[in-house]
Design a protein around this motif. Sequence first.
Motif, PDB file in Angstrom:
ATOM      1  N   LEU A  34      21.097  -1.683  17.949  1.00 38.76           N
ATOM      2  CA  LEU A  34      20.565  -1.913  19.372  1.00 38.76           C
ATOM      3  C   LEU A  34      19.095  -2.650  19.211  1.00 38.76           C
ATOM      4  N   LEU A  35      18.195  -1.939  18.601  1.00 35.59           N
ATOM      5  CA  LEU A  35      17.005  -1.987  18.321  1.00 35.59           C
ATOM      6  C   LEU A  35      16.609  -3.479  17.673  1.00 35.59           C
ATOM      7  N   GLY A  36      17.735  -3.836  16.641  1.00 35.56           N
ATOM      8  CA  GLY A  36      17.543  -5.014  16.078  1.00 35.56           C
ATOM      9  C   GLY A  36      17.851  -6.244  16.924  1.00 35.56           C
ATOM     10  N   LEU A  37      18.697  -6.128  17.877  1.00 36.61           N
ATOM     11  CA  LEU A  37      19.031  -7.130  18.862  1.00 36.61           C
ATOM     12  C   LEU A  37      17.831  -7.260  19.724  1.00 36.61           C
ATOM     13  N   LEU A  38      16.956  -6.341  20.074  1.00 35.78           N
ATOM     14  CA  LEU A  38      15.795  -6.341  20.922  1.00 35.78           C
ATOM     15  C   LEU A  38      14.533  -6.964  20.268  1.00 35.78           C
ATOM     16  N   ASP A  39      14.833  -7.646  19.064  1.00 41.47           N
ATOM     17  CA  ASP A  39      13.931  -8.608  18.611  1.00 41.47           C
ATOM     18  C   ASP A  39      13.801  -9.783  19.417  1.00 41.47           C
ATOM     19  N   GLU A  40      12.797 -10.430  19.783  1.00 43.94           N
ATOM     20  CA  GLU A  40      12.681 -11.739  20.399  1.00 43.94           C
ATOM     21  C   GLU A  40      13.541 -12.919  19.534  1.00 43.94           C
ATOM     22  N   GLY A  41      13.803 -12.842  18.476  1.00 42.64           N
ATOM     23  CA  GLY A  41      14.445 -13.831  17.564  1.00 42.64           C
ATOM     24  C   GLY A  41      15.957 -13.710  17.563  1.00 42.64           C
ATOM     25  N   SER A  42      16.444 -12.941  18.544  1.00 37.93           N
ATOM     26  CA  SER A  42      17.681 -12.685  18.587  1.00 37.93           C
ATOM     27  C   SER A  42      18.352 -13.527  19.605  1.00 37.93           C
ATOM     28  N   GLY A  43      17.506 -14.346  20.086  1.00 37.89           N
ATOM     29  CA  GLY A  43      18.146 -15.472  21.012  1.00 37.89           C
ATOM     30  C   GLY A  43      18.703 -15.005  22.176  1.00 37.89           C
ATOM     31  N   VAL A  44      20.228 -15.297  22.310  1.00 33.00           N
ATOM     32  CA  VAL A  44      21.085 -14.963  23.662  1.00 33.00           C
ATOM     33  C   VAL A  44      21.089 -13.394  23.584  1.00 33.00           C
ATOM     34  N   ALA A  45      21.159 -12.704  22.841  1.00 37.07           N
ATOM     35  CA  ALA A  45      21.462 -11.297  22.549  1.00 37.07           C
ATOM     36  C   ALA A  45      20.090 -10.742  23.268  1.00 37.07           C
ATOM     37  N   TYR A  46      18.887 -10.875  22.810  1.00 38.30           N
ATOM     38  CA  TYR A  46      17.680 -10.633  23.096  1.00 38.30           C
ATOM     39  C   TYR A  46      17.430 -10.848  24.652  1.00 38.30           C
ATOM     40  N   SER A  47      17.831 -12.126  25.182  1.00 36.79           N
ATOM     41  CA  SER A  47      17.553 -12.495  26.572  1.00 36.79           C
ATOM     42  C   SER A  47      18.533 -11.611  27.492  1.00 36.79           C
ATOM     43  N   VAL A  48      19.806 -11.265  26.941  1.00 36.80           N
ATOM     44  CA  VAL A  48      20.575 -10.707  28.053  1.00 36.80           C
ATOM     45  C   VAL A  48      20.145  -9.006  28.244  1.00 36.80           C
ATOM     46  N   LEU A  49      19.816  -8.528  27.129  1.00 36.49           N
ATOM     47  CA  LEU A  49      19.268  -7.271  26.984  1.00 36.49           C
ATOM     48  C   LEU A  49      17.804  -6.920  27.862  1.00 36.49           C
ATOM     49  N   HIS A  50      17.017  -8.059  27.276  1.00 42.18           N
ATOM     50  CA  HIS A  50      15.656  -7.727  28.000  1.00 42.18           C
ATOM     51  C   HIS A  50      15.861  -7.977  29.774  1.00 42.18           C
ATOM     52  N   GLY A  51      16.678  -9.249  29.942  1.00 46.32           N
ATOM     53  CA  GLY A  51      16.855  -9.339  31.247  1.00 46.32           C
ATOM     54  C   GLY A  51      17.634  -8.410  32.037  1.00 46.32           C
ATOM     55  N   ALA A  52      18.208  -7.490  31.334  1.00 47.13           N
ATOM     56  CA  ALA A  52      19.060  -6.309  32.143  1.00 47.13           C
ATOM     57  C   ALA A  52      17.963  -4.978  32.050  1.00 47.13           C
ATOM     58  N   GLY A  53      16.559  -5.349  31.529  1.00 45.45           N
ATOM     59  CA  GLY A  53      15.660  -4.272  31.784  1.00 45.45           C
ATOM     60  C   GLY A  53      15.381  -3.462  30.528  1.00 45.45           C
ATOM     61  N   LEU A  54      15.984  -3.737  29.396  1.00 46.38           N
ATOM     62  CA  LEU A  54      15.650  -3.063  28.125  1.00 46.38           C
ATOM     63  C   LEU A  54      14.625  -3.650  27.481  1.00 46.38           C
ATOM     64  N   ASP A  55      13.765  -2.871  26.734  1.00 47.69           N
ATOM     65  CA  ASP A  55      12.900  -3.191  25.814  1.00 47.69           C
ATOM     66  C   ASP A  55      12.700  -2.285  24.881  1.00 47.69           C
ATOM     67  N   ARG A  56      12.151  -2.662  23.646  1.00 48.58           N
ATOM     68  CA  ARG A  56      12.177  -1.970  22.331  1.00 48.58           C
ATOM     69  C   ARG A  56      11.457  -0.635  22.391  1.00 48.58           C
ATOM     70  N   GLU A  57      10.410  -0.670  23.071  1.00 51.69           N
ATOM     71  CA  GLU A  57       9.885   0.705  23.195  1.00 51.69           C
ATOM     72  C   GLU A  57      10.630   1.820  23.980  1.00 51.69           C
ATOM     73  N   ARG A  58      11.211   1.310  24.888  1.00 48.97           N
ATOM     74  CA  ARG A  58      12.159   2.163  25.877  1.00 48.97           C
ATOM     75  C   ARG A  58      13.315   2.827  24.836  1.00 48.97           C
ATOM     76  N   VAL A  59      14.026   1.820  24.290  1.00 45.61           N
ATOM     77  CA  VAL A  59      15.110   2.208  23.464  1.00 45.61           C
ATOM     78  C   VAL A  59      14.523   3.236  22.236  1.00 45.61           C
ATOM     79  N   ARG A  60      13.405   3.054  21.684  1.00 46.87           N
ATOM     80  CA  ARG A  60      12.718   3.952  20.582  1.00 46.87           C
ATOM     81  C   ARG A  60      12.612   5.360  21.216  1.00 46.87           C
ATOM     82  N   ALA A  61      12.038   5.153  22.358  1.00 47.03           N
ATOM     83  CA  ALA A  61      11.933   6.611  23.236  1.00 47.03           C
ATOM     84  C   ALA A  61      12.974   7.341  23.251  1.00 47.03           C
ATOM     85  N   ASP A  62      14.094   6.517  23.796  1.00 49.92           N
ATOM     86  CA  ASP A  62      15.337   7.282  23.837  1.00 49.92           C
ATOM     87  C   ASP A  62      16.059   7.797  22.803  1.00 49.92           C
TER      88      ASP A  62
END
Length: 199
Positions: A34-62
């Motif tokens: 999941l953290l790997g998908l939250l890299d900006e280079g992940s294209g569509v997957a990053y856009s979907v997750l980021h658009g849903a309100g997830l970011d790498r720092e929040r997921v790391r904290a979780d």
Amino acid sequence: MFERFTTQGRAVVFHAQDEARRLGHGYIGTEHLLLGLLDEGSGVAYSVLHGAGLDRERVRADIARLVPSGTGPLGDEDAEALQAIGIDLAAVRAKIEEVFGPGALDPPCPPPRRGLLRRRRAATPPPGGWIPFTVRSKKVLELSLREAISLHHNYLGPEHVLLGLIREGQGLAARILTEAGLGLNDLRARAIAARDQAA
């Protein structure tokens, strides 16, 4: 299977490995994917997750909240179960590393693979050693391939890894997604719609 991955798809796996190291985990779990998908280079997957309100720092904290650093694939629930029978997991790990040295519980490097004409190739572990995938993360990668096949794609990209992660639905990544208020079915629909739109 790895030969089917696009450059972006491979980058997700490499970022997952880096994230596992950064968190002090000796394995690559669904949460690291999941953290790997939250890299900006992940294209569509990053856009979907980021658009849903997830970011790498929040997921790391979780992840840090749900999996204590250095416990390996055993999480809080496992440590609590062992504690109930009088075993302190952190103390056991500390004692083993005190006696046998740091990293004594890390998995060994896999044996060298046989190459052409059955000769052994030298195993070259990545910097920092091999980090194995958990059973669930292997399942996610297998489901990613199935998702690509069902979509009639002859490649595996980050969007397929995201779909595999959603389809697996039981790992720590799925728990993080649902605790963030995201429905897995809704996220799947968003991922497919975004993929169709990008195509």
